[in-house]
Design a protein around this motif. Structure first.
Motif, PDB file in Angstrom:
ATOM      1  N   ARG A  18       0.838  -1.199   0.000  1.00 34.71           N
ATOM      2  CA  ARG A  18       0.000   0.000   0.000  1.00 34.71           C
ATOM      3  C   ARG A  18       0.875   1.251   0.000  1.00 34.71           C
ATOM      4  O   ARG A  18       0.627   2.208  -0.720  1.00 34.71           O
ATOM      5  CB  ARG A  18      -0.910  -0.027   1.235  1.00 34.71           C
ATOM      6  N   TRP A  19       1.919   1.240   0.808  1.00 34.46           N
ATOM      7  CA  TRP A  19       2.833   2.391   0.911  1.00 34.46           C
ATOM      8  C   TRP A  19       3.500   2.696  -0.424  1.00 34.46           C
ATOM      9  O   TRP A  19       3.639   3.846  -0.828  1.00 34.46           O
ATOM     10  CB  TRP A  19       3.876   2.098   1.993  1.00 34.46           C
ATOM     11  N   ASP A  20       3.906   1.636  -1.127  1.00 31.96           N
ATOM     12  CA  ASP A  20       4.604   1.814  -2.393  1.00 31.96           C
ATOM     13  C   ASP A  20       3.700   2.333  -3.507  1.00 31.96           C
ATOM     14  O   ASP A  20       4.185   2.762  -4.552  1.00 31.96           O
ATOM     15  CB  ASP A  20       5.277   0.503  -2.813  1.00 31.96           C
ATOM     16  N   GLU A  21       2.406   2.288  -3.288  1.00 33.75           N
ATOM     17  CA  GLU A  21       1.459   2.836  -4.273  1.00 33.75           C
ATOM     18  C   GLU A  21       1.344   4.353  -4.123  1.00 33.75           C
ATOM     19  O   GLU A  21       0.795   5.028  -4.981  1.00 33.75           O
ATOM     20  CB  GLU A  21       0.071   2.198  -4.088  1.00 33.75           C
ATOM     21  N   ILE A  22       1.862   4.897  -3.031  1.00 29.61           N
ATOM     22  CA  ILE A  22       1.791   6.340  -2.776  1.00 29.61           C
ATOM     23  C   ILE A  22       2.970   7.033  -3.451  1.00 29.61           C
ATOM     24  O   ILE A  22       4.102   6.556  -3.378  1.00 29.61           O
ATOM     25  CB  ILE A  22       1.811   6.618  -1.247  1.00 29.61           C
ATOM     26  N   ASP A  23       2.700   8.162  -4.102  1.00 27.71           N
ATOM     27  CA  ASP A  23       3.742   8.953  -4.754  1.00 27.71           C
ATOM     28  C   ASP A  23       4.833   9.320  -3.725  1.00 27.71           C
ATOM     29  O   ASP A  23       4.508   9.731  -2.609  1.00 27.71           O
ATOM     30  CB  ASP A  23       3.091  10.223  -5.318  1.00 27.71           C
ATOM     31  N   PRO A  24       6.115   9.152  -4.072  1.00 27.56           N
ATOM     32  CA  PRO A  24       7.211   9.430  -3.126  1.00 27.56           C
ATOM     33  C   PRO A  24       7.157  10.836  -2.515  1.00 27.56           C
ATOM     34  O   PRO A  24       7.506  11.022  -1.344  1.00 27.56           O
ATOM     35  CB  PRO A  24       8.474   9.258  -3.968  1.00 27.56           C
ATOM     36  N   LEU A  25       6.721  11.825  -3.299  1.00 28.13           N
ATOM     37  CA  LEU A  25       6.636  13.188  -2.756  1.00 28.13           C
ATOM     38  C   LEU A  25       5.542  13.289  -1.699  1.00 28.13           C
ATOM     39  O   LEU A  25       5.684  14.016  -0.708  1.00 28.13           O
ATOM     40  CB  LEU A  25       6.359  14.194  -3.886  1.00 28.13           C
ATOM     41  N   LEU A  57      -4.142   2.142   6.104  1.00 28.29           N
ATOM     42  CA  LEU A  57      -2.724   1.935   6.384  1.00 28.29           C
ATOM     43  C   LEU A  57      -2.438   2.672   7.689  1.00 28.29           C
ATOM     44  O   LEU A  57      -2.611   3.884   7.779  1.00 28.29           O
ATOM     45  CB  LEU A  57      -1.859   2.485   5.245  1.00 28.29           C
ATOM     46  N   ASN A  58      -2.071   1.913   8.697  1.00 30.13           N
ATOM     47  CA  ASN A  58      -1.870   2.454  10.037  1.00 30.13           C
ATOM     48  C   ASN A  58      -0.369   2.565  10.325  1.00 30.13           C
ATOM     49  O   ASN A  58       0.326   1.561  10.451  1.00 30.13           O
ATOM     50  CB  ASN A  58      -2.560   1.514  11.044  1.00 30.13           C
ATOM     51  N   LEU A  59       0.127   3.817  10.409  1.00 30.29           N
ATOM     52  CA  LEU A  59       1.536   4.049  10.736  1.00 30.29           C
ATOM     53  C   LEU A  59       1.633   4.406  12.216  1.00 30.29           C
ATOM     54  O   LEU A  59       1.029   5.373  12.661  1.00 30.29           O
ATOM     55  CB  LEU A  59       2.101   5.209   9.904  1.00 30.29           C
ATOM     56  N   THR A  60       2.361   3.617  12.956  1.00 32.21           N
ATOM     57  CA  THR A  60       2.530   3.863  14.386  1.00 32.21           C
ATOM     58  C   THR A  60       4.006   4.113  14.655  1.00 32.21           C
ATOM     59  O   THR A  60       4.864   3.404  14.133  1.00 32.21           O
ATOM     60  CB  THR A  60       2.071   2.631  15.204  1.00 32.21           C
ATOM     61  N   GLY A  61       4.295   5.149  15.454  1.00 35.50           N
ATOM     62  CA  GLY A  61       5.697   5.423  15.734  1.00 35.50           C
ATOM     63  C   GLY A  61       5.858   6.467  16.809  1.00 35.50           C
ATOM     64  O   GLY A  61       4.976   6.658  17.645  1.00 35.50           O
ATOM     65  N   THR A  62       7.011   7.143  16.764  1.00 38.64           N
ATOM     66  CA  THR A  62       7.290   8.166  17.760  1.00 38.64           C
ATOM     67  C   THR A  62       7.624   9.486  17.079  1.00 38.64           C
ATOM     68  O   THR A  62       8.132   9.518  15.957  1.00 38.64           O
ATOM     69  CB  THR A  62       8.472   7.755  18.669  1.00 38.64           C
ATOM     70  N   CYS A  63       7.332  10.565  17.797  1.00 37.76           N
ATOM     71  CA  CYS A  63       7.612  11.926  17.339  1.00 37.76           C
ATOM     72  C   CYS A  63       9.128  12.152  17.339  1.00 37.76           C
ATOM     73  O   CYS A  63       9.799  11.838  18.314  1.00 37.76           O
ATOM     74  CB  CYS A  63       6.926  12.896  18.289  1.00 37.76           C
ATOM     75  N   ALA A  64       9.639  12.700  16.224  1.00 37.08           N
ATOM     76  CA  ALA A  64      11.080  12.942  16.123  1.00 37.08           C
ATOM     77  C   ALA A  64      11.529  14.072  17.043  1.00 37.08           C
ATOM     78  O   ALA A  64      12.710  14.210  17.322  1.00 37.08           O
ATOM     79  CB  ALA A  64      11.448  13.262  14.679  1.00 37.08           C
ATOM     80  N   VAL A  65      10.595  14.888  17.533  1.00 39.90           N
ATOM     81  CA  VAL A  65      10.937  16.025  18.386  1.00 39.90           C
ATOM     82  C   VAL A  65      10.948  15.631  19.870  1.00 39.90           C
ATOM     83  O   VAL A  65      11.941  15.815  20.560  1.00 39.90           O
ATOM     84  CB  VAL A  65       9.956  17.205  18.155  1.00 39.90           C
ATOM     85  N   CYS A  66       9.814  15.072  20.346  1.00 37.38           N
ATOM     86  CA  CYS A  66       9.700  14.790  21.785  1.00 37.38           C
ATOM     87  C   CYS A  66       9.749  13.298  22.126  1.00 37.38           C
ATOM     88  O   CYS A  66       9.826  12.942  23.292  1.00 37.38           O
ATOM     89  CB  CYS A  66       8.416  15.405  22.338  1.00 37.38           C
ATOM     90  N   GLY A  67       9.674  12.445  21.116  1.00 41.64           N
ATOM     91  CA  GLY A  67       9.727  11.008  21.366  1.00 41.64           C
ATOM     92  C   GLY A  67       8.401  10.404  21.799  1.00 41.64           C
ATOM     93  O   GLY A  67       8.325   9.213  22.084  1.00 41.64           O
ATOM     94  N   GLY A  68       7.354  11.227  21.851  1.00 43.68           N
ATOM     95  CA  GLY A  68       6.033  10.740  22.230  1.00 43.68           C
ATOM     96  C   GLY A  68       5.407   9.894  21.126  1.00 43.68           C
ATOM     97  O   GLY A  68       5.849   9.946  19.983  1.00 43.68           O
ATOM     98  N   PRO A  69       4.373   9.124  21.496  1.00 42.18           N
ATOM     99  CA  PRO A  69       3.726   8.267  20.501  1.00 42.18           C
ATOM    100  C   PRO A  69       2.887   9.062  19.507  1.00 42.18           C
ATOM    101  O   PRO A  69       2.196  10.007  19.893  1.00 42.18           O
ATOM    102  CB  PRO A  69       2.835   7.359  21.358  1.00 42.18           C
ATOM    103  N   VAL A  70       2.984   8.697  18.240  1.00 41.85           N
ATOM    104  CA  VAL A  70       2.155   9.308  17.201  1.00 41.85           C
ATOM    105  C   VAL A  70       1.621   8.225  16.278  1.00 41.85           C
ATOM    106  O   VAL A  70       2.236   7.167  16.124  1.00 41.85           O
ATOM    107  CB  VAL A  70       2.930  10.371  16.372  1.00 41.85           C
ATOM    108  N   VAL A  71       0.462   8.493  15.708  1.00 37.91           N
ATOM    109  CA  VAL A  71      -0.185   7.541  14.803  1.00 37.91           C
ATOM    110  C   VAL A  71      -0.720   8.303  13.598  1.00 37.91           C
ATOM    111  O   VAL A  71      -1.204   9.418  13.733  1.00 37.91           O
ATOM    112  CB  VAL A  71      -1.368   6.821  15.510  1.00 37.91           C
ATOM    113  N   ARG A  72      -0.601   7.685  12.424  1.00 34.83           N
ATOM    114  CA  ARG A  72      -1.178   8.302  11.227  1.00 34.83           C
ATOM    115  C   ARG A  72      -1.928   7.210  10.480  1.00 34.83           C
ATOM    116  O   ARG A  72      -1.376   6.148  10.198  1.00 34.83           O
ATOM    117  CB  ARG A  72      -0.057   8.879  10.346  1.00 34.83           C
ATOM    118  N   LEU A  73      -3.200   7.492  10.184  1.00 34.84           N
ATOM    119  CA  LEU A  73      -4.008   6.577   9.380  1.00 34.84           C
ATOM    120  C   LEU A  73      -4.109   7.130   7.975  1.00 34.84           C
ATOM    121  O   LEU A  73      -4.334   8.311   7.777  1.00 34.84           O
ATOM    122  CB  LEU A  73      -5.416   6.425   9.978  1.00 34.84           C
ATOM    123  N   LEU A  74      -3.972   6.236   6.989  1.00 29.51           N
ATOM    124  CA  LEU A  74      -4.075   6.663   5.592  1.00 29.51           C
ATOM    125  C   LEU A  74      -5.164   5.861   4.900  1.00 29.51           C
ATOM    126  O   LEU A  74      -5.288   4.678   5.120  1.00 29.51           O
ATOM    127  CB  LEU A  74      -2.751   6.451   4.857  1.00 29.51           C
TER     128      LEU A  74
END
Ligand SMILES: [Zn+2]
Length: 74
Positions: A18-25, A57-74
Motif C-alpha cells: 500500500r505504501w509503495d502505491e503512494i507517490d514518493p513526494l 494503512l496504520n503508521l505507528t511510531g514516535t515523534c522525532a521532536v519529543c519522542g512521544g507516541p504518534v499515529v497516522r491513518l491513511l
C-alpha cells in the motif's frame, strides 16, 4: 530534503504494498506532517510499525521532536 526514509522491515508485506502505491513526494509530506499531541504541531514520525487495519494503512511510531507516541491513518 529527505534525510530519513522509513525502515521497510517495520512494515507488514500488505502495508508495504500500500505504501509503495503512494507517490514518493506525498510519502515525504505524510512522514513530516504527523500530528503530535504533545508538541501540538506536525512532526516527523519515526515509524515503529506499519500495518493494514480496517482497510487503512496504520503508521505507528514516535515523534522525532519529543519522542512521544504518534499515529497516522491513511
Ligand atoms: Zn512531539
Amino acid at each position: 530534503m529527505i534525510k530519513q526514509i522509513p525502515d521497510r522491515s517495520r512494515f507488514t508485506p500488505e502495508a508495504l504494498k500500500r505504501w509503495d502505491e503512494i507517490d514518493p513526494l506525498i510519502q515525504v509530506k505524510i512522514l513530516y506532517h504527523v500530528w503530535c499531541v504533545s508538541c501540538r504541531k506536525g512532526v516527523y514520525i519515526n515509524i515503529e510499525s506499519a500495518r493494514i487495519e480496517s482497510n487503512d494503512l496504520n503508521l505507528t511510531g514516535t515523534c522525532a521532536v519529543c519522542g512521544g507516541p504518534v499515529v497516522r491513518l491513511l
